[in-house]
Design a protein around this motif. Structure first.
Motif, PDB file in Angstrom:
ATOM      1  N   TYR A 127       1.153   0.597  -3.760  1.00 19.25           N
ATOM      2  CA  TYR A 127       0.461  -0.287  -2.984  1.00 19.25           C
ATOM      3  C   TYR A 127       0.974  -2.089  -3.093  1.00 19.25           C
ATOM      4  O   TYR A 127       1.099  -2.558  -1.911  1.00 19.25           O
ATOM      5  N   GLN A 128       0.849  -2.244  -4.162  1.00 19.49           N
ATOM      6  CA  GLN A 128       1.109  -3.797  -4.370  1.00 19.49           C
ATOM      7  C   GLN A 128       2.566  -4.243  -4.129  1.00 19.49           C
ATOM      8  O   GLN A 128       2.864  -5.227  -3.398  1.00 19.49           O
ATOM      9  N   LYS A 146       2.601  -4.389  -0.149  1.00 21.35           N
ATOM     10  CA  LYS A 146       1.853  -5.463   0.543  1.00 21.35           C
ATOM     11  C   LYS A 146       2.608  -6.841  -0.056  1.00 21.35           C
ATOM     12  O   LYS A 146       2.459  -7.692   0.545  1.00 21.35           O
ATOM     13  N   SER A 147       3.195  -6.908  -1.153  1.00 20.26           N
ATOM     14  CA  SER A 147       3.985  -8.183  -1.500  1.00 20.26           C
ATOM     15  C   SER A 147       5.147  -8.355  -0.943  1.00 20.26           C
ATOM     16  O   SER A 147       5.302  -9.656  -0.759  1.00 20.26           O
ATOM     17  N   VAL A 180       2.880  -3.146   5.778  1.00 20.07           N
ATOM     18  CA  VAL A 180       1.323  -3.299   5.480  1.00 20.07           C
ATOM     19  C   VAL A 180       0.909  -1.961   5.977  1.00 20.07           C
ATOM     20  O   VAL A 180      -0.383  -1.713   5.419  1.00 20.07           O
ATOM     21  N   ALA A 214       0.761   0.694   3.369  1.00 20.48           N
ATOM     22  CA  ALA A 214       0.073   0.305   2.147  1.00 20.48           C
ATOM     23  C   ALA A 214      -1.444   0.697   2.595  1.00 20.48           C
ATOM     24  O   ALA A 214      -1.816   1.156   1.859  1.00 20.48           O
ATOM     25  N   GLU A 215      -1.689   0.185   3.848  1.00 18.68           N
ATOM     26  CA  GLU A 215      -3.219   0.532   3.947  1.00 18.68           C
ATOM     27  C   GLU A 215      -3.486   2.068   4.202  1.00 18.68           C
ATOM     28  O   GLU A 215      -4.705   2.244   3.645  1.00 18.68           O
ATOM     29  N   ARG A 241      -3.829   3.311   0.551  1.00 17.07           N
ATOM     30  CA  ARG A 241      -4.888   2.985   0.100  1.00 17.07           C
ATOM     31  C   ARG A 241      -5.970   4.015   0.363  1.00 17.07           C
ATOM     32  O   ARG A 241      -6.789   4.182  -0.421  1.00 17.07           O
TER      33      ARG A 241
END
Length: 693
Positions: free
Chosen positions: A431-432, A435-436, A454, A457-458, A461
Motif C-alpha cells: 500500500y505504501q 501511494k508514495s 492510487v 492502493a485504495e 486497503r
C-alpha cells in the motif's frame, strides 16, 4: 560478546577475545572476504606458551586493541599489546612487546598462521559440498604464502608479511623471533595479512599510514552525516555508536555503498535488511542510500528459477560470493526467498524522493520499478487479492517475511500456518509503495500510471481491512494462511502498518495503544509476540523476543501519526536496555523477559553489530523531532517532544532537499507547549510546519 570483530569494506576479522584464531577453531573465527575464510589460524606464543588476557576492546568498530601478558610468578611479565585494523583489503596487526621484568630477559616469540579457505556455509555447518584444495605453502624473506585452487576454478591466496628481519619460519609455517629486551624496552612487529583473489593485489601501506587514512574516512563520514547531541549521555552514546557502526557495515559490491546485514555471519548485501537500514538512514544522509537502490536493482530477478525462489521483477533476499555459490551447490548467488524486499524497494525509493526531491534516480531505475510493480501485481492476482509467499527452493526458507524462522507464523491453536501465506506488514508495504510512487509519477507527467497506483492502493486497503481485522482482539492478524484463515496471534508485525498509512484512524489508535500494553511491551521494548499468544516464549528468535529494528519500524509510524507518549515509552525503554550491552551497542535481538528482572536477557546467538539495530538510533532522532519532509510539496513537518530523561536536543546538519536543517529542542517549564523549538539553520528552501496532534 564472546568474540572480537572489526570490518572495513568487504573484509572482516572475527577472533576470540584474546585476538586469536586457534588451531582447532570450532566457532568460525577467521579473516573473511567474499564468503571465504582466508585466515583460519593466528596464534601468538611466548616460549611456546599462550599469554593470558588482560583486556580486549573493539570500541571503535574499525580498530581492536588487546593486551596480553606472559608472567613468571612474581618476578615480572612480558606484556603483548595487539593493535589491528583493516584498510583497503589488508589486515594490519602491530604487536608491541614490553619487558616488565627488573632485568633483561631473553625469550622466543612466535606467531602461527594458517588458512583453510573454507566457504562461509561450510564454516557455519550450513552446507557441505565439493570443494578445492590447498596447492602450496611458500615461505620467503618475511613472507608466508598459502594458495588454494577452488572447485570454481578460482585461485585464492593468503599472503602474510612482516616487517622485522630477525625471524625464522619453521616447517609448520610458524614465525619465530629470538628476543632480548632490556627493562621497559619495547619492540614492535607489524604483520600484514593480504587476501588475494585471482592475483589482484591491494596496495600495502605502513601501519601508521593505513590507520591515518582509515580514520580520515570515518571523519569524512561524520562530516557528511547529521549530528545529534542531548543532555543525556545514554542517548548520545547510542547515537554515536549507531553512526559509527553504520559506517563500519557499509560495503560496495560494484554499484555504490550499501549496508550489509550484520556481523559476523551476514556481512553481505541483503534485500530486506539493507532496505530497512537505508530507510532508517534517511535522516542521517539520504545520499548514502542510493547505493542500496542501485545494488538491489542490479540483482533484480529476471527469470523463473525455483532453485533460487527467483521470479522476474523480484528483489533479492541475500547474495553470497563463495565457492559453493560459484559452483551452483548453493542457491544464494543471489537467493530471492523474501516476499517483502520488493515492496520495500519501492517504499525506500518513495521515501528517498520525499527527503531529497531527486527524481533522477527514479528515471534511472524506472525499468526496475516497472518490473517490481508487475511482480507485486502478479503476486496479488495469484494470491487472491494479497501478496503471498510459498517456498519453492528446496534449500530455501519456509517463511519469507522478516520473521523467517519456521515456527514464527502460528495460529492461536498452536498450529503452524501453511503457505501460501499473506503477511500483514507486507500488505502495508505494498500500500505504501503504491501511494508514495503515485505523486512521483504524477510529477514526472505519467498521469495514468499515477492514477492507477492510487486506485489500486485504495482497493487493496479496503480488502485488507476486511480480511485482517480481528474483532475479538481489536488488532490485526499477523497473516492469512493458505485457506485465507486469519492467523490469530497478536504480534508486532501489524505495528509496521502505522508507518504505511494503511489502517483507518480508529484502528491505528488501537494498534498504537496495544503495542505498549503489558502483554506486548517488555519494559525494554516491544515484544515480537504477545505473552498471551499460544506461540509465545521469551527466549525464542521471533515469538516473544525484542528486536530493536522492529521497534524502529513501529516508531516511524508512531511518529508519523503523532503518538508521542507511546513513542517516548519505546525510546526510553530501548535506551535503558542499551546500557547493558557491550559498547552500548543494541544487538540484533534480545530475550523478551520483563524489565522487572532489572536487565535485558541476551539472546544466545545474536548478531552484533547489526545494521538495522544500529540504524534504530537514527530513528530515535527522527521520532523525537517528529521530522517528516516532503520535498515534492517543498515542506518539512516537525512535531518535537522530549522523553523524561532528555531536557535538550540539538540536531545539526540534517540533509533535506538541496540544503540542511538544524534545530534545538528544549523542555519548556512554562506555557502550553511542553517544548521550545529554535530553528538554527534552514537552507532547504522548504516551508517548515510545526504541527501537533
Amino acid at each position: 560478546m564472546e568474540y572480537s570483530v572489526i570490518k572495513e569494506g568487504d573484509l572482516f576479522f572475527l577472533t576470540d577475545k584474546n585476538g586469536e584464531l586457534t588451531e582447532n577453531n570450532e566457532k568460525g573465527y577467521g579473516l573473511y572476504t567474499k564468503d571465504t575464510r582466508f585466515l583460519s589460524r593466528m596464534e601468538l606464543f611466548v616460549d611456546g606458551e599462550k599469554p593470558s588476557l588482560l583486556s580486549s576492546s573493539a570500541n571503535r568498530s574499525y580498530f581492536a586493541s588487546i593486551r596480553l601478558m606472559k608472567d613468571r610468578k612474581d618476578e615480572g611479565a612480558i606484556e603483548i599489546h595487539r593493535e589491528r585494523f583493516i584498510y583497503d583489503g589488508v589486515l594490519y596487526e602491530r604487536v608491541s612487546l614490553t619487558n616488565f621484568f627488573p632485568q633483561a630477559v631473553s625469550f622466543d616469540f612466535s606467531a602461527a598462521f594458517d588458512a583453510d579457505f573454507q566457504d562461509m556455509f561450510i564454516v557455519r555447518k550450513y552446507r557441505t559440498g565439493e570443494v578445492g584444495k590447498i596447492i602450496g605453502k611458500v615461505t620467503g624473506e618475511r613472507t608466508l604464502s598459502i594458495r588454494y585452487q577452488g572447485a570454481d576454478d578460482m585461485l585464492r591466496e593468503t599472503c602474510i608479511r612482516w616487517d622485522q628481519n630477525e625471524s625464522e619460519v619453521d616447517a609448520d609455517g610458524i614465525v619465530h623471533y629470538s628476543m632480548t629486551l632490556e627493562p621497559k624496552e619495547i619492540k614492535q612487529i607489524c604483520f600484514f595479512i593480504i587476501p588475494v583473489l585471482e592475483q589482484k593485489w591491494p596496495v600495502l601501506l605502513s601501519f601508521e599510514e593505513g590507520l591515518k587514512r582509515l580514520e580520515a574516512s570515518y571523519e569524512q563520514w561524520y562530516r557528511e552525516t547529521s549530528r545529534v547531541t542531548t543532555n543525556a549521555d545514554v542517548f548520545n552514546g547510542l547515537y554515536r555508536r549507531g553512526v559509527q557502526d553504520l559506517r563500519m557495515l557499509m560495503t560496495d559490491v560494484g554499484y555504490g555503498e550499501t549496508p550489509v546485514a550484520g556481523l559476523p555471519w551476514f556481512a553481505v548485501p541483503f534485500g530486506r535488511d539493507s532496505l530497512i537500514t537505508s530507510l532508517f538512514m534517511l535522516p542521517l544522509n539520504p545520499e548514502k542510500v542510493k547505493g542500496t537502490l542501485r545494488t538491489l536493482a542490479a540483482y533484480q530477478g529476471d527469470s523463473v528459477d525455483a532453485w533460487r525462489d527467483e521470479q522476474p521483477g523480484k528483489i533479492m533476499h541475500e547474495i553470497r560470493f563463495g565457492e559453493l555459490v560459484n559452483t551452483h551447490q548453493s542457491p544464494f548467488g543471489p537467493y530471492y526467498g523474501s516476499v517483502d524486499s520488493t515492496p520495500l524497494f519501492l517504499v525506500l525509493l518513495g521515501e528517498y524522493v520525499r527527503w531529497t526531491g531527486d527524481l533522477s534516480i527514479v528515471e534511472e531505475l524506472k525499468p526496475n520499478v516497472a518490473r517490481a510493480l508487475d511482480w507485486i501485481d502478479r503476486g496479488i492476482e495469484a494470491g487472491s487479492g494479497f501478496l503471498t509467499y510459498h517456498q519453492e527452493a528446496e534449500r530455501g526458507f519456509p517463511n519469507q517475511g522478516w520473521k523467517d524462522s519456521s515456527n514464527s507464523i502460528v495460529h492461536a491453536s498452536g498450529e503452524y500456518a501453511r503457505s501460501p501465506i499473506a503477511l500483514a506488514e507486507v500488505q502495508g508495504y505494498v500500500y505504501q509503495a503504491k501511494k508514495s510512487l503515485a505523486p512521483i509519477f504524477e510529477r514526472m507527467g505519467e498521469m495514468a500510471l499515477a492514477e492507477k497506483l492510487v486506485q489500486d492502493a485504495e482497493a487493496f486497503r479496503a480488502r485488507f481491512e476486511q480480511a485482517f481485522w480481528m474483532e475479538n482482539e481489536n488488532f490485526y492478524a499477523i497473516a492469512l494462511d493458505k485457506d485465507r484463515r486469519q492467523v490469530q496471534s497478536v504480534t508486532s508485525n501489524p505495528g509496521h502498518l502505522l508507518m504505511t498509512g494503511l489502517p483507518a484512524a480508529s484502528r491505528a489508535d488501537r494498534i498504537a495503544k496495544r503495542l505498549v500494553a503489558d502483554d506486548m511491551f517488555s519494559g525494554f521494548g516491544i515484544r515480537t509476540m504477545s505473552t498471551e499468544a499460544a506461540g509465545y516464549y521469551p527466549m525464542s528468535y521471533h515469538n516473544g523476543s525484542v528486536w530493536p529494528h522492529d521497534n524502529g519500524m513501529i516508531l516511524l509510524g508512531l511518529s508519523r501519526l503523532g503518538y508521542k507518549k507511546e513513542a517516548g515509552k519505546v525510546i526510553s525503554s530501548l535506551l535503558a536496555a542499551s546500557r547493558f550491552f557491550e559498547y552500548q551497542r543494541l544487538p540484533e535481538l534480545f530475550c523478551g523477559h520483563g524489565s522487572e528482572l532489572g536487565y535485558p536477557v541476551p539472546y544466545p546467538t545474536t548478531c552484533s553489530p547489526q545494521a538495522w539495530a544500529a540504524g534504530t538510533a537514527i530513528v530515535f532522532m527522527q521520532a523525537l523531532l517528529g521530522l517528516h519532509p516532503n520535498a515534492l510539496k517543498k515542506e518539512i513537518r516537525i512535531d518535537p517532544f522530549l522523553p523524561e530523561m532528555i531536557d535538550e536536543l540539538l540536531a545539526e546538519h540534517i540533509p533535506i532537499g538541496a540544503g540542511h536543517l538544524s534545530l534545538k529542542v528544549t523542555r519548556s517549564r512554562s506555557g502550553s507547549d511542553p517544548v521550545k523549538v529554535e530553528i538554527l539553520e534552514n537552507t532547504t528552501g522548504f516551508e517548515l510546519i510545526h504541527s501537533s496532534k
